[in-house]
Design an enzyme around this catalytic site. Structure first.
Site, PDB file in Angstrom:
ATOM      1  CG  ASP A  26       4.632  46.148  84.299  1.00  0.00           C
ATOM      2  OD1 ASP A  26       3.523  46.197  84.873  1.00  0.00           O
ATOM      3  OD2 ASP A  26       4.868  45.367  83.357  1.00  0.00           O
ATOM      4  CD  GLU A  28       4.187  41.659  81.494  1.00  0.00           C
ATOM      5  OE1 GLU A  28       3.448  40.647  81.546  1.00  0.00           O
ATOM      6  OE2 GLU A  28       3.750  42.826  81.535  1.00  0.00           O
ATOM      7  CG  HIS A 184      -0.108  42.499  78.672  1.00  0.00           C
ATOM      8  ND1 HIS A 184      -0.492  42.740  79.977  1.00  0.00           N
ATOM      9  CD2 HIS A 184      -1.252  42.494  77.954  1.00  0.00           C
ATOM     10  CE1 HIS A 184      -1.810  42.865  80.029  1.00  0.00           C
ATOM     11  NE2 HIS A 184      -2.288  42.727  78.821  1.00  0.00           N
ATOM     12  CG  ASP A 189       2.306  47.340  80.444  1.00  0.00           C
ATOM     13  OD1 ASP A 189       1.946  47.887  79.384  1.00  0.00           O
ATOM     14  OD2 ASP A 189       1.884  46.221  80.804  1.00  0.00           O
TER      15      ASP A 189
END
Length: 229
Positions: A26, A28, A184, A189
């Protein structure tokens, strides 16, 4: 006799996904453009398979990342993910360090599992894969273990299995706890996505969907030929 010979063929990770080593990822970011927008956080979790053929989370890595030189920073994206890129407590590292660390962990796991190549598993995987590949290209890190375009998308898989494509809804359907306040965060996540992917793979096994009867018959034929030689 080796461990791999003692464990049934279909209970070895290298035989579950056609030689691919699945890695949950994951990211960001500071936008949606992998070439222009900053990669700000990355987490990854490798998987292992027990002797009964069930998948489990294994090793993990997590990096806060400094924006690369000239990167676009979209304020709306920062507002959405809550990242303060100027906070010294982030402990951010360069893209080079993050991608190097990721690739090293993945290559070790891939080798230990006797897999041929690694494959990204992510929720809406095209997004995460595009940022990892763009960062790898920018930094010039060699020996990228990941397939250049193949991926497993847990949003699609969850839609098939549960009729849910949103991560929190899919986790709820699988009875996996999900704290919306931690959403997030790349690490959180990734941990939820890893549990979700393992649940779906293991549940399919419990339902009798894997190994498929055709693949079982093919493996029996292969074993018979090897025994006859």
């Amino acid at each position: 006799m080796s461990d791999s010979q003692e464990i049934p063929y279909h209970n070895q990770l290298k035989n579950r996904f056609r030689g691919y080593f699945p890695v949950i990822i994951d990211v960001e970011t500071a936008g949606f453009d992998a070439k222009k927008d900053a990669l700000l956080e990355l987490a990854a979790i490798t998987l292992k398979m027990d002797e009964n053929g069930y998948l489990h989370p294994d090793q993990k890595c997590h990096f806060h990342i400094k924006p690369f030189e000239g990167a676009n920073i979209n304020p709306e994206s920062l507002k959405f993910n809550g990242i303060d890129i100027h906070n010294p407590l982030r402990g951010a590292v360069s893209e080079l360090d993050a991608i190097t660390g990721l690739f090293q962990m993945v290559r070790r796991g891939q080798k230990d599992a006797d897999c041929q190549r690694s494959i990204i598993v992510a929720h809406n995987a095209t997004f995460d894969q595009s940022f990892v590949m763009a960062a790898a290209e920018r930094t010039g890190v060699k020996r990228n273990p990941f397939h250049p375009f193949g991926m497993f998308d847990t949003a699609s898989l969850a839609g098939l299995m549960f009729g849910q494509t949103v991560l929190v809804k899919a986790c709820q359907a699988a009875k996996i706890p999900f704290d919306g306040k931690q959403a997030h965060s790349a690490l959180y996540d990734t941990e939820r996505t890893a549990k979700l992917f393992c649940y779906m793979v293991n549940h399919l096994k419990d339902l009798g969907g894997f190994p498929h009867i055709a693949s079982e018959l093919e493996q029996e034929k292969t074993t018979e030929k090897e025994t006859a030689l």
